[in-house]
Design a protein around this motif. Structure first.
Motif, PDB file in Angstrom:
ATOM      1  N   THR A  25       0.829  -1.209   0.000  1.00 32.16           N
ATOM      2  CA  THR A  25       0.000   0.000   0.000  1.00 32.16           C
ATOM      3  C   THR A  25       0.861   1.255   0.000  1.00 32.16           C
ATOM      4  OG1 THR A  25      -0.151  -0.240   2.416  1.00 32.16           O
ATOM      5  CG2 THR A  25      -2.013  -1.046   1.118  1.00 32.16           C
ATOM      6  N   GLU A  26       2.111   1.127   0.427  1.00 29.34           N
ATOM      7  CA  GLU A  26       3.034   2.269   0.436  1.00 29.34           C
ATOM      8  C   GLU A  26       3.741   2.462  -0.906  1.00 29.34           C
ATOM      9  OE1 GLU A  26       1.815   1.175   4.186  1.00 29.34           O
ATOM     10  OE2 GLU A  26       3.107  -0.116   2.992  1.00 29.34           O
ATOM     11  N   GLY A  32      -5.014  -8.329  -0.305  1.00 30.88           N
ATOM     12  CA  GLY A  32      -4.815  -6.893  -0.405  1.00 30.88           C
ATOM     13  C   GLY A  32      -6.115  -6.208  -0.814  1.00 30.88           C
ATOM     14  N   ASP A  33      -6.077  -4.906  -0.858  1.00 34.34           N
ATOM     15  CA  ASP A  33      -7.251  -4.102  -1.203  1.00 34.34           C
ATOM     16  C   ASP A  33      -7.302  -3.908  -2.717  1.00 34.34           C
ATOM     17  OD1 ASP A  33      -9.325  -2.328  -1.420  1.00 34.34           O
ATOM     18  OD2 ASP A  33      -8.510  -0.854  -0.012  1.00 34.34           O
ATOM     19  N   ARG A  34      -8.301  -4.461  -3.368  1.00 39.22           N
ATOM     20  CA  ARG A  34      -8.398  -4.398  -4.830  1.00 39.22           C
ATOM     21  C   ARG A  34      -9.060  -3.129  -5.338  1.00 39.22           C
ATOM     22  NH1 ARG A  34      -9.487 -10.711  -6.642  1.00 39.22           N
ATOM     23  NH2 ARG A  34      -8.428 -11.643  -4.851  1.00 39.22           N
ATOM     24  N   ASP A  64      -3.343  -1.959   7.005  1.00 42.13           N
ATOM     25  CA  ASP A  64      -4.561  -1.787   6.213  1.00 42.13           C
ATOM     26  C   ASP A  64      -5.434  -3.031   6.302  1.00 42.13           C
ATOM     27  OD1 ASP A  64      -6.120  -0.415   3.918  1.00 42.13           O
ATOM     28  OD2 ASP A  64      -5.630  -2.369   3.067  1.00 42.13           O
ATOM     29  N   GLU A  65      -4.820  -4.200   6.247  1.00 38.02           N
ATOM     30  CA  GLU A  65      -5.574  -5.450   6.338  1.00 38.02           C
ATOM     31  C   GLU A  65      -6.300  -5.553   7.680  1.00 38.02           C
ATOM     32  OE1 GLU A  65      -4.768 -10.262   6.024  1.00 38.02           O
ATOM     33  OE2 GLU A  65      -3.239  -8.968   6.896  1.00 38.02           O
ATOM     34  N   VAL A  66      -5.598  -5.246   8.770  1.00 42.13           N
ATOM     35  CA  VAL A  66      -6.219  -5.324  10.093  1.00 42.13           C
ATOM     36  C   VAL A  66      -7.350  -4.302  10.211  1.00 42.13           C
ATOM     37  CG1 VAL A  66      -5.836  -4.986  12.561  1.00 42.13           C
ATOM     38  CG2 VAL A  66      -4.183  -6.294  11.218  1.00 42.13           C
ATOM     39  N   ALA A  67      -7.155  -3.111   9.652  1.00 46.17           N
ATOM     40  CA  ALA A  67      -8.198  -2.087   9.706  1.00 46.17           C
ATOM     41  C   ALA A  67      -9.441  -2.541   8.940  1.00 46.17           C
ATOM     42  CB  ALA A  67      -7.675  -0.775   9.131  1.00 46.17           C
TER      43      ALA A  67
END
Length: 241
Positions: free
Chosen positions: A65-66, A104-106, A142-145
């Motif tokens: 994500t970074e 991950g966030d798609r 991000d995953e935990v959030a």
């Protein structure tokens, strides 16, 4: 006493932070994307080495994500590389018994790439020899959030009681809910940090920080690293007897 078979002492799940592509290319006077292309080719060799080494689950950190903070040229090149990798490797992965998952966030990824990811997951869904998980637009925090939001919604809707929430509950909401925790996390390139990778899952993982840059991380080096894992004593907070 007979020596143990390699598979008896191998980690079931290995996670790899594939670092050093850019430095590898720069050292050769080439653009960073040249290094990423070499790194993508290395992935094939490591995946195909897993069965012989007794590794059933392999998780690789492809894009964090970074990483969006990198230049627009590099990010665009990486996204194109991911698309080409999926298109080129799909049949080979299917043939070699590899099941592919993406974590991950798609939402930030382009629609064509997400379609290729979805299709590859479906295509390989019946394979079971090696479980390859590719972390793409992934960050541990991000995953935990995101997992916590889903958990909170279930509590708010009455599907889950607050009193039932414990350390066994959150993992069911993580991207890796279908995977065992990694036994071994490897980072190449000599950097000794975890860079927001599998923060929850790696609480009791063993770590290996390897000086070799990722494009030079051969199956032979991988096997040597797996061999060292077998020499470790894992106590999970207990005292050795």
């Amino acid at each position: 006493m007979a020596a143990k078979d390699t598979k008896d002492i191998s980690p079931e799940h290995v996670a790899i932070i594939m670092d050093g592509n850019g430095r590898w290319a720069t050292a050769r006077g080439r653009p960073r994307l040249f290094g990423h292309q070499a790194g993508a080719r290395r992935v094939r060799e490591i995946v195909e080495a897993c069965p012989e080494l007794g590794v059933r689950y392999l998780t690789i950190f492809a894009f964090s994500t970074e990483n969006w903070k990198r230049t627009q040229t590099e990010v665009a090149g990486l996204m194109a590389l991911f698309r080409r990798y999926i298109e080129k490797e799909a049949k080979r992965l299917l043939k070699h018994g590899v099941r592919v998952r993406f974590i991950g966030d798609r939402l930030r990824l382009d629609a064509k790439l997400v379609k290729l990811m979805d299709d590859l997951e479906v295509l390989t869904s019946h394979n079971d020899l090696v479980h390859l998980t590719i972390a793409l637009n992934y960050g541990g925090r991000d995953e935990v959030a995101r997992a916590t939001k889903r958990l909170a919604r279930d509590v708010a809707s009455g599907k889950l009681s607050p009193d039932d929430v414990d350390e066994e509950t959150l993992p069911r909401y993580l991207d890796t809910c279908l995977l065992p925790d990694p036994d071994l996390v490897i980072r190449t390139s000599g950097e000794a940090r975890i860079s927001n990778f599998l923060l929850w899952q790696s609480a009791y993982s063993e770590y290996e920080f390897i000086d070799t840059l990722w494009p030079d991380f051969t199956a032979e080096i991988f096997a040597q690293t797996i061999g060292r894992f077998g020499l470790r004593e894992r106590r999970y907070g207990a005292v050795a007897v």
